[in-house]
Design a protein around this motif. Structure first.
Motif, PDB file in Angstrom:
ATOM      1  N   ASP A  13       0.932  -1.243  -0.031  1.00 12.06           N
ATOM      2  CA  ASP A  13      -0.029  -0.020  -0.018  1.00 12.06           C
ATOM      3  C   ASP A  13       0.821   1.202   0.051  1.00 12.06           C
ATOM      4  O   ASP A  13       0.624   2.139   0.939  1.00 12.06           O
ATOM      5  N   ARG A  14       1.746   1.481  -1.012  1.00 16.10           N
ATOM      6  CA  ARG A  14       2.609   2.438  -1.116  1.00 16.10           C
ATOM      7  C   ARG A  14       2.925   2.741  -2.464  1.00 16.10           C
ATOM      8  O   ARG A  14       3.495   1.903  -3.008  1.00 16.10           O
ATOM      9  N   CYS A  15       2.722   3.815  -3.003  1.00 13.15           N
ATOM     10  CA  CYS A  15       3.240   4.148  -4.507  1.00 13.15           C
ATOM     11  C   CYS A  15       4.803   4.231  -4.560  1.00 13.15           C
ATOM     12  O   CYS A  15       5.552   4.651  -3.635  1.00 13.15           O
ATOM     13  N   PHE A  18      -1.939   4.136  -1.342  1.00 21.67           N
ATOM     14  CA  PHE A  18      -2.923   4.401  -2.036  1.00 21.67           C
ATOM     15  C   PHE A  18      -4.532   4.441  -1.120  1.00 21.67           C
ATOM     16  O   PHE A  18      -5.196   4.975  -1.523  1.00 21.67           O
ATOM     17  N   SER A  25      -4.993   3.107  -9.391  1.00 23.62           N
ATOM     18  CA  SER A  25      -4.089   4.383  -9.642  1.00 23.62           C
ATOM     19  C   SER A  25      -3.707   5.158  -8.443  1.00 23.62           C
ATOM     20  O   SER A  25      -4.953   5.332  -7.503  1.00 23.62           O
ATOM     21  N   CYS A  26      -2.723   5.574  -8.286  1.00 23.21           N
ATOM     22  CA  CYS A  26      -2.198   6.417  -7.321  1.00 23.21           C
ATOM     23  C   CYS A  26      -2.804   7.817  -7.196  1.00 23.21           C
ATOM     24  O   CYS A  26      -2.976   8.399  -8.510  1.00 23.21           O
ATOM     25  N   TRP A  27      -3.789   8.195  -6.072  1.00 21.98           N
ATOM     26  CA  TRP A  27      -4.448   9.393  -6.307  1.00 21.98           C
ATOM     27  C   TRP A  27      -3.658  10.556  -6.442  1.00 21.98           C
ATOM     28  O   TRP A  27      -4.027  11.665  -7.006  1.00 21.98           O
ATOM     29  N   TYR A  28      -2.115  10.392  -6.239  1.00 24.40           N
ATOM     30  CA  TYR A  28      -1.260  11.813  -6.290  1.00 24.40           C
ATOM     31  C   TYR A  28      -1.124  12.043  -7.833  1.00 24.40           C
ATOM     32  O   TYR A  28      -1.216  13.409  -8.220  1.00 24.40           O
TER      33      TYR A  28
END
Lengths: 381, 381, 381
Positions: free
Chosen positions: A68-70, A77, A90-93
């Protein structure tokens, strides 16, 4: 990078240093983390296991797990979930987009021609669902068969398993040793389970000094564990004597339980029968991080027919949750919270004074030190 | 004294080690800390800047700043304010009395003949008020001209500036990189500013691989900063494609904004036009301590007449505060809080994986490493 | 094991390094911990002293103290009290049973034949009750006579003592230096005690530079302490002058108090007369842990008859608690909380700047460094 446990401490516990080192648990093992019904279709669930933040999701019925880490800037995430297709997150950032099944970075929405696309994978974790439980494998090696990481018999075809889980603020080893510790029956002497279920439970055990109090199983390709034989080689103690006078008594009852107790790698206890003749309790002390474990409690029963399964489910819900998994085991939770303070800075491993019933714990520490498949370290996080 | 950042980490980020080292910010620079109207006559205001506790006060219209710590036993003056004359502050504990303008210890009320009187100064900080903002200089060297520490044009005579500030729980660099990061437009795709103000905003940018994506300004005696040229050299991405299919779209609108984005030492971003044609957003990420920054947001407009200034003030209050400084930038605040977890132990600087739009960030890190005027350390606190 | 105070700091405070090292207090001394009426028959009371968790209990009128930690797995007895006989306490976890008087492990309820029985003792602490106060001795050496660890005269036969105690979040030395510091009278200038009790109190003192401002008592077999002579050798300062003008005045009143102030090992202040002619205040700053002390405040009076004792009790309850122990001393508590921040990381000991009235504090630091009977360290916990 500071070591999890100081070399000074490790040098003083030579017999089981690798166990003491495993503050974050053992790598390359399978761990139960949620019940199947808790992971719904296309509904990501954030969890933490051996210090690693992980995201579960079910797609077309199958459960997947990714870190749980882009990879880009390290955000979770799960801080803002964006799943634009069924198969990806998709990563929100910055829109870095990964497949749930492989972890592969398949697209970057903010820069569709980036050279990074296709070149990286977020870590994905092997997942298995059995007995209604989602197991996740944390490690680098090819996963072993799940059957090597659960107690013998747990996977038997007719065995039905129900349970619950909760987070407890102690290290996982404090919990494992609480559960496997024969002498700790003492804390259960006033449990509602004893009266409510007519169970016999002594205050403790008086082991003969020369008896073989443990038996280890370490066959290749099979679960590795330790049996506590103290029940067989001791006189159960039903009278508590202080300076020559009886001051307290164990609980007499018509049912005998907990005659066969064993502890298995990576962190699972089997007690049978328990909490009733015909039932077996399997409970895991799953490392969440240094100071917390997931107490994953289950009760299993051989139920060859659906009718028996339904009956057991009703009994589990109406009786065993309140009387056993809470009524009895809440005492254990309290004991772990209390013990944690002594071991939290690792000096407890040096300053403790053990006694005869702790031989099973010592054997467990030795077996775990020798047969674990790797130590989780901060570098893995 | 433990270093703020471990030598092990610093050795792995050779290109911008001094930037990574600057966890508490850069010394010998000017920082905005409050709006002028927040510092009232003879009303001390405690603040924290680069880890230093500072006390502001306005005397006869002029703002002064001294270290908020008595030289004697180290207590904060602000724990119990005692100003017995207009020009001095007395420590509430033993009456050590200092002048606001010089910091000089001019009297000790509990021992009027003490040899310490006149021999010590509490640190005083240069202060300037421009554009309705109080700037404080933290450093040892003779202050530079303020114009070297703000973006070009900020001080233009006709420019009117309004704003707000708030404390955000991330390191200042996480905030700077969030603001200057072209790819992060993705997080604003659902912002009320876009619909409410009819703004065109792509999901991201597809930069040509060989394009010059940044331009630095490092002339002596002038502000030092980096322009992000990605907007000029990229195709804006309005369609987000995952595994070949369009799954999300950027926001179409009639207004184009944010065409010129630049980041300046010590920690200030200029975006123009923004949030509307004719406006410029200037925002500072002022280091408070290792884990917190003051998000100092302002919007500027050229207002040659008083009527225009009044009109802009009304527009700012009624529209831009809610729609831009909160409606748009609150997404940025959330992103910083999330990113902070990855960088808090400094390992993020090693483990991050950057992509093409991050070239502006890399250039900013290099420029900041080379052109800062000093690194704040624990010894300065 | 990290040292309590860094060697770097200790090397810079050569004159009183052992005092700076004593962050957890001095070993081999007597400390007041509760009033007698707070320790009831067969009602264990958990306390913390010099970082050690201790359990008090009264049996047949006599108070005993043992370490509140089972030797086996380190849990606190007080987490779940189990006293099955009057003379013993049993650990709730495995039934290890210890005598209150000796600490001896006399039985193990879960394993009555264990070889550990009779071979171990939980640490027991010498206890004395005098003047209605329970004193506990923490150390390894044979206890000294209590009279060596209280101010001269405290134990006088006719002296009646009443008091209260509270936990304050500062290190014990910050408190000791606050109490013994002549210059700190300044913080009391608005105290209700002054007006309400017609007391004269200057703002401070103007000591002649060559005067002998302290006198130490270090006779063998007697209490070791320092008298602050500043009152005798100074002109009391009743006018506070800033840059030549009087800006504040001390409190004029008809009563003179606090003419004789002294500080004694291990951590007790005597002020006489205080808060009224004919009374003496004795107050201890008992180390709880690195960041907290027990502020143990008492007022003593010579009361040869029971009638006088009763009258003093009524006066204490109705007047001195609110007016002195709170009304006056609450200002001291505030000062300690504020000072703690500067000294918490030990750098305050290096960065402070002392002045003439601090000579008594310096002498106290030296005496304490030289005449303490041992430094408490983490290894003792």
């Amino acid at each position: 990078m500071t070591a999890l446990v100081s070399p000074e401490v490790l040098s003083q516990v030579k017999g089981w240093a690798r166990y003491v080192e495993a503050k974050l648990g053992f790598r390359n093992h399978w761990y139960p983390i949620r019940f199947a019904h808790e992971v719904l279709e296309q509904t990501p669930v954030p969890i933490k296991l051996l210090g690693e933040k992980i995201l579960l999701n079910r797609i077309d019925g199958k459960v997947y797990a990714i870190k749980d880490r882009c990879l880009h800037r390290g955000v979770a995430f799960s801080d803002k979930l964006e799943c634009l297709t069924k198969d990806t997150i998709s990563c929100w950032y910055h829109g870095w987009t990964y497949r749930w099944d492989t972890g592969k970075l398949v697209d970057i929405l903010t820069n569709p021609q980036s050279i990074q696309i296709g070149r990286h994978n977020v870590r994905s974790y092997p997942v298995q669902e059995v007995k209604g439980i989602v197991f996740v494998y944390v490690g680098d090696r090819e996963p072993t068969d799940l059957s090597e990481d659960v107690p013998p018999g747990f996977l038997d075809a007719d065995r039905t398993v129900f349970g619950l889980h909760r987070e407890v603020a102690s290290n996982w080893r404090i919990a494992a040793e609480n559960g496997f510790d024969a002498g700790h029956v003492y804390i259960h002497k006033d449990s509602i389970l004893l009266k409510g279920n007519d169970i016999a439970l002594p205050l403790g055990f008086a082991p003969g000094s020369s008896a073989q109090l443990t038996r280890s199983e370490i066959e290749p390709g099979r679960p590795k564990g330790v049996f506590d034989l103290i029940g067989e080689h001791s006189v159960p103690v039903f009278e508590g004597t202080i300076e020559g006078e009886v001051k307290i008594r164990g609980n007499m009852g018509s049912k005998r339980v907990a005659e066969n107790i064993s502890m298995w790698l990576p962190c699972v206890l089997r007690v049978e029968p328990f909490p009733n003749p015909g039932l077996t309790q399997y409970e895991w002390y799953v490392p969440i991080d240094e100071d917390n474990h997931l107490y994953f409690q289950t009760i299993g029963k051989l139920c060859p027919t659906e009718a028996e399964t339904d009956e057991f489910k009703q009994e589990f819900d109406e009786k065993w949750v309140s009387m056993a998994l809470h009524g009895f085991n809440d005492d254990d939770v309290m004991a772990r919270l209390s013990t944690q303070r002594f071991y939290q800075d690792d000096r407890g491993w040096i300053n403790e004074i053990l006694y005869e019933p702790d031989k099973s714990i010592i054997e467990w520490r030795r077996l775990a030190s020798e047969h674990n498949r790797g130590i989780q370290s901060r570098e893995h996080l």
